[in-house]
Every structure is written in structure tokens, then in C-alpha cells.
Design an enzyme around this catalytic site. Sequence first.
Site, PDB file in Angstrom:
ATOM      1  N   HIS A  29       0.833  -1.212   0.000  1.00 14.19           N
ATOM      2  CA  HIS A  29       0.000   0.000   0.000  1.00 14.19           C
ATOM      3  C   HIS A  29       0.869   1.264   0.000  1.00 14.19           C
ATOM      4  O   HIS A  29       0.680   2.159  -0.846  1.00 14.19           O
ATOM      5  CB  HIS A  29      -0.906  -0.001   1.231  1.00 14.19           C
ATOM      6  CG  HIS A  29      -1.787   1.205   1.343  1.00 14.19           C
ATOM      7  ND1 HIS A  29      -3.072   1.228   0.867  1.00 14.19           N
ATOM      8  CD2 HIS A  29      -1.558   2.444   1.879  1.00 14.19           C
ATOM      9  CE1 HIS A  29      -3.607   2.412   1.093  1.00 14.19           C
ATOM     10  NE2 HIS A  29      -2.706   3.172   1.716  1.00 14.19           N
ATOM     11  N   GLU A  30       1.806   1.337   0.932  1.00 16.06           N
ATOM     12  CA  GLU A  30       2.650   2.529   1.022  1.00 16.06           C
ATOM     13  C   GLU A  30       3.588   2.642  -0.174  1.00 16.06           C
ATOM     14  O   GLU A  30       3.922   3.755  -0.601  1.00 16.06           O
ATOM     15  CB  GLU A  30       3.441   2.514   2.331  1.00 16.06           C
ATOM     16  CG  GLU A  30       2.586   2.498   3.584  1.00 16.06           C
ATOM     17  CD  GLU A  30       1.603   3.647   3.667  1.00 16.06           C
ATOM     18  OE1 GLU A  30       1.860   4.705   3.039  1.00 16.06           O
ATOM     19  OE2 GLU A  30       0.572   3.496   4.342  1.00 16.06           O
ATOM     20  N   HIS A  33       1.860   4.600  -2.903  1.00 11.94           N
ATOM     21  CA  HIS A  33       1.990   6.051  -2.706  1.00 11.94           C
ATOM     22  C   HIS A  33       3.396   6.524  -3.077  1.00 11.94           C
ATOM     23  O   HIS A  33       3.570   7.551  -3.745  1.00 11.94           O
ATOM     24  CB  HIS A  33       1.722   6.413  -1.237  1.00 11.94           C
ATOM     25  CG  HIS A  33       0.303   6.199  -0.796  1.00 11.94           C
ATOM     26  ND1 HIS A  33      -0.775   6.675  -1.509  1.00 11.94           N
ATOM     27  CD2 HIS A  33      -0.207   5.575   0.301  1.00 11.94           C
ATOM     28  CE1 HIS A  33      -1.890   6.361  -0.873  1.00 11.94           C
ATOM     29  NE2 HIS A  33      -1.575   5.684   0.224  1.00 11.94           N
TER      30      HIS A  33
END
Length: 445
Positions: A29-30, A33
Site C-alpha cells: 500500500h505505502e 503512494h
Amino acid sequence: MPAFLDNATGILVNLLAFAFALGVIISVHEAGHLVVAKLFGVRVHAFSIGFGPRLLGFRRGETDYRLSLVPLGGYVRLGGENPEEATGDPREFLSKPRWQRILVYLAGPAANVVLAILLIAAVFMVGTDVPNLQVPAVIGGVVPGSTAEAAGLAAGDRIVAVDGDPAETWQEVGLELMTSADRPVELSVVRGDRRLTATVVPEQIEGENIGDLAGLVPKLLPTVTRVDGRSPAAAAGLRPGDQIRRVDGKPVPSADAFVAYVEARAGRPIALEVVRDGNLTELSVRPRDEGGVGRIGVGLGVYQRYGFFESFVQSARYNWTLVEETFRILGKIFNREVSARSALAGPIEIARYSGEAARVGFKQLVYLMGFLSVSIAIVNLLPIPILDGGQIVILGVESAMRRDLSLKLKEVIAQVGFVLIMLLMLTVIYFDLSKNLPAGLLPGS
């Protein structure tokens, strides 16, 4: 092994499986980003798995990659993301066009969706028991004494709608029935050339606020999910994924019927006709005599296996169904048709599920990780301030207004979002404790 050691071992397995599953999901997920931010030239100060004090890590370029103390999440700290720190530098986050900032926020959930598709596709390629039945909603049997029997439903009926909503698979039917405990549910079925309606009432499962299938049994060919080594089945050439169609020339109506047939023929050869990769294969197996009971050494259930490309198609379809089911359940929670306690799970329950999956096998843990990954994507896209979805909504509003919201208003929105997230976390942890601690230890339990 003493009980306390057994319990301690179980807790340790739960924690390790939970840390592994959540670590992978958060990292992906990170990373979503991070990658998109760097593609747009945004300065990234930190990439952290976990919150709080830095435990260990390394620095590459301008970014500190770290593992932090509290493992329940992670973050990417972007240069100039906080308006109070913004200097107008073109590499700061707030200096980038709103559409780029929206894509940075979308990248985390999108990465989780991609991960979910990859993980479930891998499981489908290897072959696994199917946890949600993507098979036609044809009734294979009706439990005696059930409301389905009282409603006149019978084997061979095909369910086409539940409470007026079209349904094609047992996955769709099962979701509606199990989330309608002790509530009448109207089924539309096709029998021959007639369309009939019947009302069933799923019974509440003890200790939960969910129901059963109201006495309905899916129509499925008994499928081999496991073949024991050095067993009669292994010697006969049976494989996981084989669907047992006939025994000694007779159709097999159910897994129970097949087991009963084998148990009654200890030491006597049985001719099997199985469907393997779409083709019919004939085998002969001689059940081993175990105290007068025939055994061939197989596990039976539902088994799904696809080729490389079909695995991705089915995984995408499966994940989309999970998204639909998630929002359907959320709707039932708001309409008070389903208890939030039974439908929501927090870190304690997820750790327990992770440990149970790991004890069954790595394949089951991978499947659970796929489910959790798409669930985390959905949660992060909810329009709650401080979550990705909330930030996207704010940017959308600013784009429509063609100006930024005031700093004071943004601070108030962030504080409200933080309070909502904390309330949600405390609520699901309370639900977790109420499910795992003895009754009476918690207020209201």
C-alpha cells in the site's frame, strides 16, 4: 503439551502470521503512494512500516526507509504535505496539480487491489478449496425439517432471485441467506418451465448474528481436495481437483453418498468415472478395510483450479464480487439487518484468522492476505478525513470550487477524521474482545 504452552504457541503463531500478512499488505500500500509520488517528482522524506519511534532502517537518497515501533499501519511522509510546512518549492506535494495529488492518494488502494488480484490468481493457479461458491445456484438437496423443506423447495430447483434481487451463483445466494438470520427471505426459483416463489428463514448461528443456508445444499459433484500418500486413492491415480461423476456406473448425488458407498465396499474394487480438466477419466480403486469400513484416503469438498490467464480473469471477477459483497453488508449494517459485531473484525480477530490460515497451510494464508488486501483498499477509499478517500474528496471539492479550503477548516476536518478513526478502532477492538473473552468480562457482553 501442557495447555498453557499450547495456548502460548497458538498466540505466537497468530502474531507471526498477522505480522507477516499485515506487513506485506501495508508495504505494498505505502509503496503505491511512494512510487507515484516519486514519478511526479515529489520529495519523499520517509517510508515507514508502522508508526511511532524508528526501530531500524536505511536511507537511500533523500528518503528514509524505516520500520517503526507500532505495527498497525504505515505512512509515506511527503515534502510540503502539511500546509504549515509548505514553502512553495516545486517538488513539494502541495505545489503539484490536484490531479497528481489525487493519483498519489489513489495509488495506495490501487496497489492493494493489484496485490489482491495477484495473490488470489496464484491460489487459483495452484488449486484450492473455494471459500465462496462461484457455481450456479442449483439446489442439490434439502435438509429434512428445515424451512426450505417446509417451503416446498427440492433438489434440481435453480434459484434466480433473492428478495427480488437477481442471483446466479451460490456465493450471491449464500451471502443473502447468512446475513438474514431469523428473517424471512423470499426466493424465486425455476423448476422445469415454471417459476415459483418460496419463503425460507435462515436460523441464527449460535454465538453469532448471522444465519445458515436455511436447509439448502448446493448441487456439486464431490471433488477431491486431498489425496493421502500411499493410500488406495493415490495408487489408483486420483488427483486433487478430480470431480467424481459416477461410481460403478451410477451417478453420485453428493459427497455424503459417495462416502457411504465407499464405506460399504471395503476390500472390493470400485470403478470411478471422474472429470479431470474437462475430460472424463476412468479409474479403479480398492477401498482399504479399516475395521470393516472402506477407506480410500481422500478429502472431499469444493476445489478450484485454473490455467495461467484464466486465473487472473477469475481472480479479478472474484475480487469484484468481494467489493460488491462488502458494500452490501455495510448497507445491511446501516439498515440494522446485520449486527456490526458479527460483520466487522479488528486486529485481534484478523490475527486469529491469520493464525488459523497459517496452521492449515501457506496457501490458505495467501488467500486470506488477498481478501485482507482488497478489504484494506475499500476501507482506505471511504470518504473519512485523513484516509485516502477523504483526502480525494477534499481535493475534488477544491477542484470544483477552484480554490483551496482554508487551513483552519482543513485542521477541523482532520481532527474530526482522527476522532472517527479512533472511535472505529475502539469499536472493532471491543467487538474482538467480546468474541474472544469469556462472557461477562466486558460491559454489555
